[in-house]
Design a protein around this motif. Structure first.
Motif, PDB file in Angstrom:
ATOM      1  N   ALA A 121       1.356  -1.322   0.069  1.00 56.95           N
ATOM      2  CA  ALA A 121       0.135  -0.451  -0.229  1.00 56.95           C
ATOM      3  C   ALA A 121       1.236   0.803  -0.201  1.00 56.95           C
ATOM      4  O   ALA A 121       1.765   1.344   0.342  1.00 56.95           O
ATOM      5  N   ILE A 122       0.476   2.628  -0.768  1.00 51.97           N
ATOM      6  CA  ILE A 122       1.034   3.704  -0.638  1.00 51.97           C
ATOM      7  C   ILE A 122       0.182   4.941  -0.003  1.00 51.97           C
ATOM      8  O   ILE A 122      -1.395   4.883  -0.992  1.00 51.97           O
ATOM      9  N   TYR A 123       0.767   5.645   0.203  1.00 51.24           N
ATOM     10  CA  TYR A 123      -0.404   7.265   1.049  1.00 51.24           C
ATOM     11  C   TYR A 123      -0.351   8.056  -0.556  1.00 51.24           C
ATOM     12  O   TYR A 123       1.211   8.214  -0.983  1.00 51.24           O
ATOM     13  N   PHE A 124      -1.469   7.930  -1.013  1.00 52.30           N
ATOM     14  CA  PHE A 124      -1.618   9.238  -1.743  1.00 52.30           C
ATOM     15  C   PHE A 124      -2.080  10.810  -1.470  1.00 52.30           C
ATOM     16  O   PHE A 124      -3.288  10.503  -1.499  1.00 52.30           O
ATOM     17  N   GLU A 125      -1.442  11.690  -1.893  1.00 49.41           N
ATOM     18  CA  GLU A 125      -2.365  12.971  -1.403  1.00 49.41           C
ATOM     19  C   GLU A 125      -1.930  13.700  -2.866  1.00 49.41           C
ATOM     20  O   GLU A 125      -0.906  14.230  -2.576  1.00 49.41           O
ATOM     21  N   SER A 126      -2.799  13.717  -3.691  1.00 49.69           N
ATOM     22  CA  SER A 126      -3.075  14.640  -4.042  1.00 49.69           C
ATOM     23  C   SER A 126      -2.397  15.841  -4.417  1.00 49.69           C
ATOM     24  O   SER A 126      -2.524  16.827  -3.294  1.00 49.69           O
ATOM     25  N   LYS A 127      -2.115  16.750  -5.684  1.00 46.48           N
ATOM     26  CA  LYS A 127      -1.159  17.764  -5.319  1.00 46.48           C
ATOM     27  C   LYS A 127      -2.471  18.596  -5.183  1.00 46.48           C
ATOM     28  O   LYS A 127      -2.674  19.965  -4.053  1.00 46.48           O
ATOM     29  N   ILE A 153       7.964   5.973  -4.616  1.00 50.81           N
ATOM     30  CA  ILE A 153       7.991   5.466  -2.692  1.00 50.81           C
ATOM     31  C   ILE A 153       7.937   4.573  -2.602  1.00 50.81           C
ATOM     32  O   ILE A 153       9.240   3.502  -1.445  1.00 50.81           O
ATOM     33  N   LEU A 154       7.789   3.598  -4.270  1.00 51.17           N
ATOM     34  CA  LEU A 154       8.012   1.996  -4.220  1.00 51.17           C
ATOM     35  C   LEU A 154       9.758   1.941  -4.301  1.00 51.17           C
ATOM     36  O   LEU A 154       9.859   0.898  -3.492  1.00 51.17           O
ATOM     37  N   ALA A 155      10.256   2.292  -4.110  1.00 50.97           N
ATOM     38  CA  ALA A 155      12.174   2.449  -4.730  1.00 50.97           C
ATOM     39  C   ALA A 155      12.522   2.486  -3.587  1.00 50.97           C
ATOM     40  O   ALA A 155      13.394   1.426  -2.913  1.00 50.97           O
ATOM     41  N   SER A 156      12.028   3.415  -2.947  1.00 49.26           N
ATOM     42  CA  SER A 156      11.905   3.110  -0.794  1.00 49.26           C
ATOM     43  C   SER A 156      11.847   2.092   0.139  1.00 49.26           C
ATOM     44  O   SER A 156      12.574   1.568   0.421  1.00 49.26           O
TER      45      SER A 156
END
Ligand SMILES: [Zn+2]
Length: 413
Positions: free
Chosen positions: A220-226, A395-398
């Protein structure tokens, strides 16, 4: 093997923390002028640091410190001050400088990033809000579950809040943390740590997480749009982590059989017999509504004991039996939100010990709540896809590096 890296210098097999690309923290608007951090003036007098207790009021505090109540009235009259001054929470610290009972200065933290500072000047009192910005850094942790999720989290140096967020806010729809956790399950997380003046003040949000449950990876990834219209957790493919139903409708932290690698779940063998799942849990454990719905029944019903039935639309209903008591005021016809407390675990009806008996029915037909496919929430919309993909790549690279370092850290013997 459990290891954790934070902002400290990395070991050779560990990735260096990536530079932060977090948005600036937004400060609440206030009518008091905002100024850059400056040394807080130190007038002459006695400095008292007062820790607020339950039911304290400023009047009471001033009286106790024998500081002028007239001065308190004057600073309350300053524009924009009253609200941030009077809202006291137990544990807040208020610093008062006074000279023979005459107030010289008062400071108190009003938010994570602001301090209210009142000082006496020749023209009377003046108030300003000092910005005390937080430095948010990326931190990494990974752990392997040997006895329980919380033990693994503690060993990985992760706060209970972060682990609860991982289980409740990110994977609570996909993984049953009460019954599905196995020895050897692993987690890797990229999360925020907050610092003020170089001092750690707490954890922020999980930015990305990977949970390997029974050999299957969940990401899972947290995503906040601009434009801030979207702010939630998504799978790398852009699917919302939310479902219309929680996998386990209770506070999993109090499951008595939360984890025991040797124990076979007798529950699994009896699903067919009684058409539900039993969660053995401490008496009083919170039972949550699995999904948004309406209370169809609340009362006592034969072997179920004290039972709640929720209707969710689309022919789906859920049932929660053997409660010790219902949430106060719960009544038939009432609307409930997913996650809302509807009652507490007990052993009413035909129950040998405290547990939640949970059923999931579609058009009156019992389904296994542990395996029934749960309807998805909306995926990321097309207009945000490009932004989401560029964020998720980064973020997936991290996250991959955290996992790689976890693998590298496993002894080879
Ligand atoms: Zn049962």
């Amino acid at each position: 093997m459990i290891e954790r890296e934070s902002a400290s210098p990395p070991a050779s097999n560990v990735i260096p923390p990536t530079p932060l690309t977090l948005p600036d923290l937004e400060l609440p608007t206030t009518s008091v002028p905002m100024i850059e951090p400056a040394p807080i003036p130190k007038p002459l007098g006695d400095t008292v640091e007062f820790v607020v207790r339950r039911n304290d009021t400023l009047d009471r505090i001033f009286r106790q410190l024998k500081v002028s109540l007239g001065d308190l009235a004057s600073i309350r009259d300053l524009p924009g001050v009253r609200e941030s001054l009077d809202r006291l929470r137990p544990g807040d610290t208020i610093t008062v400088v006074h000279d023979e009972g005459l107030l010289q200065a008062l400071t108190r933290r009003i938010s994570e990033t602001e301090v209210l500072s009142v000082t006496r000047s020749e023209e009377g009192f003046a108030a300003e809000v000092l910005a005390t910005p937080l430095d948010v850094r990326e931190a990494y942790a990974h752990g392997t579950i040997e006895s329980s999720l919380f033990v693994a989290a503690r060993a990985a140096g992760v706060s209970p809040e972060i682990i609860l967020a991982l289980a409740n806010d990110i994977f609570g729809w996909e993984i049953d943390f009460a019954l599905d956790i196995r020895a050897g399950d692993r987690f890797s997380i990229v999360y925020e740590q907050k610092f003020r003046d170089g001092e750690y003040v707490g954890d922020g949000r999980i930015l990305a997480a990977d949970f390997i449950n029974n050999g299957k990876s969940h990401r899972a990834i947290y995503f906040e749009s601009k434009d801030k219209q979207v702010a939630d957790y998504f799978s790398p493919e852009g699917r919302s982590m939310r479902r219309q139903f929680l996998r386990a409708p209770l506070d999993f932290t109090r499951i008595s059989s939360n984890f025991n690698p040797r124990r076979r779940h007798p529950i699994l063998n009896t699903i067919r017999a009684h058409k539900g799942v039993d969660y053995a849990a401490a008496r009083g454990t919170v039972i949550k509504a699995a999904g948004d719905g309406r209370v169809d029944f609340v009362g006592t019903k034969g072997g179920y004991g004290r039972v709640v039935i929720l209707e969710h639309g689309g022919g789906i209903s859920t049932l929660y039996g053997h409660m010790s008591r219902f949430a106060s005021g719960l009544r038939r016809g009432q609307r409930v939100k997913q996650g809302a407390t509807i009652g507490f675990v007990g052993s009413s009806g035909a129950a040998t010990g405290p547990h939640l008996h949970y059923e999931y029915r579609v058009s009156g037909v019992h389904k296994n709540p542990r395996t029934v496919p749960l309807p998805d929430a909306a995926p990321i919309s097309d207009s945000y896809k490009a932004e989401f993909q560029s964020h998720s790549r980064q973020i997936l690279a991290s996250l991959d590096k955290v996992q790689d370092s976890a693998v590298a850290a496993v002894p080879s013997n």
